[in-house]
Write a protein that holds these residues in place. Structure first.
Motif, PDB file in Angstrom:
ATOM      1  N   LYS A  45       0.807  -1.215   0.000  1.00 59.89           N
ATOM      2  CA  LYS A  45       0.000   0.000   0.000  1.00 59.89           C
ATOM      3  C   LYS A  45       0.839   1.264   0.000  1.00 59.89           C
ATOM      4  N   ASP A  46       1.866   1.316   0.827  1.00 61.29           N
ATOM      5  CA  ASP A  46       2.611   2.556   1.036  1.00 61.29           C
ATOM      6  C   ASP A  46       3.947   2.627   0.326  1.00 61.29           C
ATOM      7  N   GLY A  47       4.454   1.511  -0.197  1.00 63.28           N
ATOM      8  CA  GLY A  47       5.815   1.530  -0.701  1.00 63.28           C
ATOM      9  C   GLY A  47       6.760   1.782   0.454  1.00 63.28           C
ATOM     10  N   PHE A  48       7.690   2.711   0.280  1.00 63.17           N
ATOM     11  CA  PHE A  48       8.520   3.163   1.388  1.00 63.17           C
ATOM     12  C   PHE A  48       7.782   4.318   2.046  1.00 63.17           C
ATOM     13  N   VAL A  49       7.110   4.026   3.141  1.00 60.95           N
ATOM     14  CA  VAL A  49       6.137   4.936   3.740  1.00 60.95           C
ATOM     15  C   VAL A  49       6.755   6.305   4.041  1.00 60.95           C
ATOM     16  N   PRO A  50       6.088   7.387   3.589  1.00 58.11           N
ATOM     17  CA  PRO A  50       6.585   8.736   3.874  1.00 58.11           C
ATOM     18  C   PRO A  50       6.721   8.958   5.376  1.00 58.11           C
ATOM     19  N   GLY A  51       7.761   9.681   5.743  1.00 54.30           N
ATOM     20  CA  GLY A  51       8.003   9.967   7.148  1.00 54.30           C
ATOM     21  C   GLY A  51       8.947   8.987   7.810  1.00 54.30           C
ATOM     22  N   LYS A  52       9.155   7.840   7.175  1.00 54.44           N
ATOM     23  CA  LYS A  52      10.075   6.843   7.730  1.00 54.44           C
ATOM     24  C   LYS A  52      11.430   6.872   7.027  1.00 54.44           C
ATOM     25  N   LEU A  53      11.400   7.032   5.710  1.00 55.71           N
ATOM     26  CA  LEU A  53      12.619   6.942   4.917  1.00 55.71           C
ATOM     27  C   LEU A  53      12.527   7.914   3.749  1.00 55.71           C
ATOM     28  N   THR A  54      13.532   8.795   3.620  1.00 58.34           N
ATOM     29  CA  THR A  54      13.604   9.728   2.503  1.00 58.34           C
ATOM     30  C   THR A  54      14.408   9.055   1.398  1.00 58.34           C
ATOM     31  N   THR A  55      13.708   8.502   0.427  1.00 56.96           N
ATOM     32  CA  THR A  55      14.364   7.615  -0.541  1.00 56.96           C
ATOM     33  C   THR A  55      15.476   8.297  -1.318  1.00 56.96           C
ATOM     34  N   TYR A  98       8.036   0.017   7.056  1.00 54.40           N
ATOM     35  CA  TYR A  98       6.591   0.158   7.214  1.00 54.40           C
ATOM     36  C   TYR A  98       6.286   1.048   8.411  1.00 54.40           C
ATOM     37  N   SER A  99       5.032   1.464   8.494  1.00 52.36           N
ATOM     38  CA  SER A  99       4.564   2.216   9.658  1.00 52.36           C
ATOM     39  C   SER A  99       4.044   1.233  10.693  1.00 52.36           C
ATOM     40  N   GLU A 100       4.671   1.219  11.856  1.00 54.48           N
ATOM     41  CA  GLU A 100       4.247   0.288  12.895  1.00 54.48           C
ATOM     42  C   GLU A 100       2.839   0.606  13.394  1.00 54.48           C
ATOM     43  N   ILE A 132       8.211  -6.712  16.744  1.00 53.84           N
ATOM     44  CA  ILE A 132       8.765  -5.507  17.365  1.00 53.84           C
ATOM     45  C   ILE A 132       7.957  -4.285  16.946  1.00 53.84           C
ATOM     46  N   GLY A 133       7.532  -4.242  15.685  1.00 49.50           N
ATOM     47  CA  GLY A 133       6.719  -3.127  15.226  1.00 49.50           C
ATOM     48  C   GLY A 133       5.427  -2.993  16.001  1.00 49.50           C
ATOM     49  N   LEU A 134       4.755  -4.120  16.221  1.00 44.95           N
ATOM     50  CA  LEU A 134       3.509  -4.103  16.988  1.00 44.95           C
ATOM     51  C   LEU A 134       3.757  -3.648  18.419  1.00 44.95           C
ATOM     52  N   ALA A 135       4.892  -4.035  18.980  1.00 44.51           N
ATOM     53  CA  ALA A 135       5.198  -3.678  20.367  1.00 44.51           C
ATOM     54  C   ALA A 135       5.422  -2.180  20.526  1.00 44.51           C
ATOM     55  N   ILE A 136       6.214  -1.575  19.647  1.00 43.45           N
ATOM     56  CA  ILE A 136       6.539  -0.161  19.846  1.00 43.45           C
ATOM     57  C   ILE A 136       5.425   0.756  19.344  1.00 43.45           C
ATOM     58  N   ALA A 137       4.436   0.206  18.612  1.00 40.70           N
ATOM     59  CA  ALA A 137       3.282   1.016  18.212  1.00 40.70           C
ATOM     60  C   ALA A 137       2.350   1.277  19.380  1.00 40.70           C
ATOM     61  N   GLY A 299      10.132   4.777  17.869  1.00 43.12           N
ATOM     62  CA  GLY A 299       9.507   4.319  16.628  1.00 43.12           C
ATOM     63  C   GLY A 299      10.563   4.089  15.573  1.00 43.12           C
ATOM     64  N   PHE A 300      10.182   3.385  14.514  1.00 44.25           N
ATOM     65  CA  PHE A 300      11.087   3.169  13.402  1.00 44.25           C
ATOM     66  C   PHE A 300      11.264   4.476  12.627  1.00 44.25           C
ATOM     67  N   LYS A 301      12.492   4.826  12.291  1.00 44.75           N
ATOM     68  CA  LYS A 301      12.749   5.993  11.449  1.00 44.75           C
ATOM     69  C   LYS A 301      14.181   5.911  10.940  1.00 44.75           C
ATOM     70  N   PHE A 302      14.328   5.976   9.617  1.00 45.52           N
ATOM     71  CA  PHE A 302      15.650   5.910   9.006  1.00 45.52           C
ATOM     72  C   PHE A 302      16.333   7.279   9.006  1.00 45.52           C
TER      73      PHE A 302
END
Length: 350
Positions: A45-55, A98-100, A132-137, A299-302
């Motif tokens: 759905k999101d590809g590389f979700v905006p806000g997590k990774l600046t491609t 992904y967005s957790e 881990i994603g579910l946990a930190i969300a 949260g996850f963030k590159f």
């Protein structure tokens, strides 16, 4: 900042949904035999979700640093392209992007089970596994993991009879409306903690202060100071609220961050050791009266494009930013490669 630089900043920030989701292969950057593959895999759905990774910024620099160490990097915004790719060189590492929070609310991406199955067949390690994603969300679950690991977090408030000031937030999500009230008005469906007074003063004005520690696994790669005027009446601090003021931010950095650098590094190390390999943003508030640091969420963030974009006029003038946006990506890549755990041996051919 010249016009060309501003255009590059805008171009790299355009959400993936408005750009082609073609896979990118940086294998040609590797000179000689490959020591393994690193594949970044997004969601259908999101590809590389905006806000997590600046491609446009993160990927080329990350790939170049990895290539210098002998690792080929491939990027698959669409997981279907990863599943159809046959020449994944072992040992392999799969980094899920992904967005957790979205995953907790909407469920696992339909393609992720197949991605995880293929990773298992490859004997690959998986970075940002869904567990881990579910946990930190979920802030309560995050707390149950980090507090036993020695991470100081604001104390939960469950007793309406007390007279504590309460900072009330949604259990799931970030950038959500918060409430500040007495403990007599507790809503048990929310995440209620003791209000940490992180108001610091500069030139006669009070600012709520929050620190964002960017980390890769246990390694802290950057610490940004964020602030919001107390006069705005909202103690929730974000990039968009932070004044574009180098004197203010450098003062807060010297007063709060510099003396606590080792403590912040230790916090990142303990969180990374608890959650495992990954690219993280840890939000920390410095209590004014005690000087103690409290971790509010992670949260996850590159990379933090929102910070970089807002502070672009101050590039090169901030103590917490050396002026080169690629430097943090280089540090992130080096931290990621510094001590990767050995992958499991392949079980079968994919």
């Amino acid at each position: 900042m010249n016009l060309r630089s501003r255009w590059q900043e805008f171009r790299t920030s355009v959400p993936t949904s408005f750009r082609a989701r073609r896979p990118a292969d940086f294998s040609h950057l590797v000179e000689g035999a490959s020591l393994g593959a690193i594949a970044l895999v997004g969601t259908r759905k999101d590809g590389f979700v905006p806000g997590k990774l600046t491609t446009g910024l993160f990927l080329p620099i990350f790939a170049r640093v990895c290539a210098q160490r002998g690792f080929q990097v491939m990027a698959f915004p669409n997981p279907a392209d990863f599943l159809s790719r046959e020449d994944i060189t072992p040992p392999a590492t799969i980094i899920l992007v992904y967005s957790e929070v979205r995953m907790l609310r909407a469920g696992l991406d339909p393609a992720f089970p197949k991605v995880l199955e293929r990773a298992e067949r490859l004997g690959a390690r998986v970075v940002h596994p869904p567990g881990i994603g579910l946990a930190i969300a979920d802030k309560l679950t995050t707390r149950s993991l980090l507090v036993p690991a020695g991470i100081r977090m604001p104390e939960l408030v469950t007793d309406k009879a007390g007279r504590l000031a309460v900072f009330s937030n949604e259990i799931v999500g970030s950038n959500r409306p918060v409430q500040l009230h007495g403990s007599g008005r507790l809503d048990p469906s929310r995440y209620n903690t003791r209000y940490i007074d992180a108001a610091h003063h500069y030139q006669g004005r009070a600012y709520h202060v929050s620190l964002r520690a960017m980390a890769v696994g246990p390694t802290c790669v950057a610490v940004y100071v964020r602030a919001r005027r107390v006069s705005e009446g909202n103690p929730s601090v974000h990039n968009k609220n932070t004044p574009v003021d180098s004197e203010l931010l450098n003062h807060l950095h010297a007063e709060i961050v510099a003396p606590r650098h080792e403590e912040i590094r230790s916090i990142c190390e303990r969180i990374g050791s608890t959650l495992g390999p990954g690219f993280y943003a840890h939000d920390i508030v410095p209590e004014r009266e005690t000087g103690l640091l409290y971790v509010c969420e992670t949260g996850f963030k590159f990379d933090d494009h929102a910070w970089r974009n807002r502070m672009a006029p101050l590039r090169g003038a901030l103590a917490c930013d050396d002026g080169n946006p690629s430097t943090e990506v280089v540090r992130s890549a080096e931290a990621f490669l510094s001590a990767p755990p050995p992958p499991s041996p392949p079980k079968t051919h994919p």
